[in-house]
Design a protein around this motif. Structure first.
Motif, short mmCIF file in Angstrom:
data_model
loop_
_atom_site.label_atom_id
_atom_site.label_comp_id
_atom_site.label_asym_id
_atom_site.label_seq_id
_atom_site.Cartn_x
_atom_site.Cartn_y
_atom_site.Cartn_z
N UNK A 226 3.32 26.85 -15.64
CA UNK A 226 3.07 28.00 -14.79
C UNK A 226 3.97 28.00 -13.57
N UNK A 227 4.18 26.83 -12.98
CA UNK A 227 5.05 26.72 -11.82
C UNK A 227 6.47 27.14 -12.16
N UNK A 228 6.96 26.69 -13.33
CA UNK A 228 8.32 27.07 -13.72
C UNK A 228 8.43 28.58 -13.92
N UNK A 229 7.41 29.18 -14.55
CA UNK A 229 7.44 30.62 -14.79
C UNK A 229 7.40 31.40 -13.48
N UNK A 230 6.51 30.98 -12.57
CA UNK A 230 6.39 31.68 -11.29
C UNK A 230 7.69 31.55 -10.50
N UNK A 231 8.25 30.35 -10.46
CA UNK A 231 9.50 30.14 -9.72
C UNK A 231 10.62 30.99 -10.32
N UNK A 232 10.67 31.07 -11.65
CA UNK A 232 11.72 31.83 -12.33
C UNK A 232 11.61 33.32 -12.00
N UNK A 233 10.39 33.89 -12.14
CA UNK A 233 10.22 35.32 -11.88
C UNK A 233 10.38 35.62 -10.39
N UNK A 234 9.91 34.74 -9.51
CA UNK A 234 10.07 34.95 -8.08
C UNK A 234 11.55 34.97 -7.71
N UNK A 235 12.33 34.10 -8.36
CA UNK A 235 13.77 34.10 -8.10
C UNK A 235 14.41 35.41 -8.57
N UNK A 236 13.97 35.91 -9.74
CA UNK A 236 14.49 37.18 -10.23
C UNK A 236 14.14 38.33 -9.28
#
Length: 477
Positions: A226-236
């Motif tokens: 979940x952390x990786x997904x949130x970080x990825x979408x937040x960066x986008x």
């Protein structure tokens, strides 16, 4: 500081000390009285609690007053409806009174040493209740172990110290359960989204923020994913020029992930084959008058908000199961309505002073919505449950052979299921039940309110502003 000023200051602080000590004594006496009341409504009968948890009802629980297991093993069961009198007397919800009675039962029967110190005013009531709330799952012997070891330091024991002692008692007196719980530790995982109330950025000024809190406990691997997904979408989101605040982008990212389909967020998909987003649904129960709908007053000029004196209606109120309750700004509603991924249902309720009546027992949706708009909460004294999930009760009993129009906005009132039962069925000990009636302005009673009478004969007035004790009925007049 001169001598006179020092004397005055000393008198003031002495008054604080005296009144604090008196308040502690009074609180302890009230707590003991609650235990005495519970003791008068106990039974040695061994039964299960028909209410599996707050808000979850077994069909057998609809049959009237039931005995509840409020304490741990070895404590007696207590009649459910007696808790209603405690709730009304203390001016709190039934759920809060149930917890209070449960703590009193636990201390009185399973932690007698701690209870004696609470009754003597040597230990604050809140500390005694904190201990009682940790020992319910222990065996009777385990609770006795905690009672012997904690009683003499109960007035200063910290929460972690109590928790460690309770864990030791569980391991000593119920090792099988302790070992099973150790192996099932991953069952402690949970995820909670607080949809109770819309949050406020500043409680003092009442500034709206239109957000809710999310918290939980995840398996480590799930948390990392979940952390990786949130970080990825937040960066986008940041690359797309969204808010520079990372915390805000992370919260927005979780919403984007929630609406993804086939594992692909809405921010990353093939233009030729875009995924289908899960549609957000918002149901708004908006209280409107004609000026709010037309934007004019009497069809002539701009409508004026009576609260602010400003033109237009700037707030809407969410009040439907599954969504936060409270006010949101028009801008936020517009952002929902403007999104192609949002389905918005607006249910206007116009002129609540107009009354509606129908034939038949079950009210149509328009009548039910009208009643729930007039009464946002269950009308039982001090109850805080939303009327959106409550039963609609006929205050004057419905008669199949009676006149038409018995199902009306004047005769229907929202009662949560528990309080509906308490109004319908008698209490075990007294054989009496709670009753209520609408107020009568010709008897100098406030309009738009109801007056309840408890099985003990105590009366309470409930209106949209809350509950307050009411004098005894003077009789016909």
């Amino acid at each position: 500081m001169d001598r006179g000023t020092h004397t005055t200051a000393t008198a003031l602080i002495e008054a604080v000390r005296e009144r604090t000590a008196a308040a502690r004594v009074a609180e302890a006496a009230a707590f003991v009285a609650v235990g005495d009341w519970a003791a008068a409504h106990t039974s040695d009968e061994v039964v299960g609690d028909p209410i599996t948890s707050l808000g979850e009802w077994d069909s057998e629980a609809l049959a009237g007053d039931q005995f509840l297991e409020l304490g741990g093993p070895g404590a007696p069961v207590v009649a459910e409806f007696c808790i209603g009198e405690v709730a009304a007397a203390r001016g709190c919800s039934f759920d809060a009174a149930r917890r209070l009675v449960g703590d009193a039962v636990e201390l009185r029967w399973r932690l007698p040493r701690v209870h004696a110190r609470v009754a003597a005013g040597e230990v604050d009531v809140w500390r005694g209740r904190r201990i009682a709330q940790t020992t319910r799952s222990l065996t009777f012997e385990g609770a006795g172990f905690v009672d012997r070891h904690i009683a003499y330091v109960a007035g200063r024991a910290t929460g972690p110290e109590v928790d460690r002692l309770v864990a030791e008692a569980a391991a000593r007196f119920d090792p099988e359960t302790t070992e099973a719980e150790r192996h099932a530790a991953d069952g402690d995982r949970y995820l909670s989204i607080d949809l109770g109330e819309v949050g406020y950025a500043d409680p003092l000024t009442g500034t709206l923020r239109g957000t809710v809190n999310v918290h939980g406990s995840l398996d480590l691997a799930d948390a990392l994913d979940l952390e990786r997904s949130i970080a990825h979408v937040a960066r986008q989101l940041g690359e797309l020029g969204c808010d520079p605040n990372l915390d805000i982008r992370r919260s927005m990212a979780l919403g984007e992930i929630a609406r993804r389909c086939d594992g692909v967020t809405t921010l990353e998909y093939d233009v030729e084959q875009p995924p289908t987003r899960a549609r957000r649904e918002v149901v708004l129960f908006v209280h409107l008058d004609q000026a709010a709908i037309t934007g004019t007053l009497n069809g002539i000029g701009p409508g004026i908000d009576a609260c602010t004196g400003m033109t237009g209606i700037d707030l809407a109120r969410l009040d439907t199961p599954g969504l936060p309750r409270g006010a949101v700004t028009v801008e936020q509603v517009q952002s929902w309505c403007g999104s192609p991924d949002t389905r918005v249902t607006v249910k206007p309720i116009i002129d609540l002073n107009h009354h509606d009546a129908v034939n038949g027992y079950n009210p149509p949706n328009r009548t039910a919505d009208h009643v729930r708009a007039r009464w946002p909460r269950c009308v039982f004294p001090y109850c805080t449950r939303s009327s959106r999930t409550a039963d609609l009760d006929h205050c004057a009993r419905y008669d199949e052979n009676g006149p038409p129009g018995q199902t009306s906005t004047r005769n229907l009132f929202p009662l949560c299921r528990r309080h509906h039962r308490m109004k319908t069925h008698p209490e075990r000990r007294t054989g009496k039940r709670w009753t209520y009636r609408p107020t009568n302005p010709t008897r100098n009673e406030p309009p738009n309110a109801v007056i309840w009478t408890s099985p003990m004969g105590l009366r309470y007035l409930v209106d949209r502003d809350g509950t307050r004790p009411w004098p005894e009925d003077p009789g016909p007049g």
